[in-house]
Write a protein that holds these residues in place. Structure first.
Motif: not given
Length: 115
Positions: A19-25, A34-43, A73-76
């Protein structure tokens, strides 16, 4: 411990199966992706189990007329898994969406899973 997506990607072997908690977009589109990235510009990104999207729609207003229903922006919190040569967050416990001055929380009474 909260990790940014890029941090988690660099240390993924430490966290696969945990289990992990991830922050990003978070990005959710109409094509069941659906996917999460660190920033909108991250690849680089991590896939997020799409089955939560319906529950998210009950809690958070979606964007209309664009490429994504959500790009916030989110935390999952969920379990990091690796299959089909890709990383996924599955068994989601919650998603927090941060939009303007509001925080929307989409909890799970049980883990959100593929099954």
């Amino acid at each position: 411990m909260k990790l940014l997506v890029d941090e988690l990607l660099c240390r993924q072997n430490e966290f696969i199966g945990r289990q992990v908690t991830v922050t990003g977009v978070i990005f959710v589109n109409l094509e069941n992706k659906s996917f999460i990235k660190t920033t909108r510009e991250s690849e680089l990104s991590i896939n997020v189990n799409y089955s939560f999207a319906e529950r998210l729609l009950d809690v958070v207003p979606c964007y209309v007329g664009g490429e994504y229903l959500y790009s916030d922006e989110c935390e999952i919190e969920g379990r990091l898994e690796f299959y089909n040569n890709e990383l996924y967050l599955n068994e989601l416990n919650f998603i927090k969406i941060f939009r303007d001055d509001e925080v929307f929380i989409c909890p799970s009474k049980r883990p959100i899973d593929n099954g």
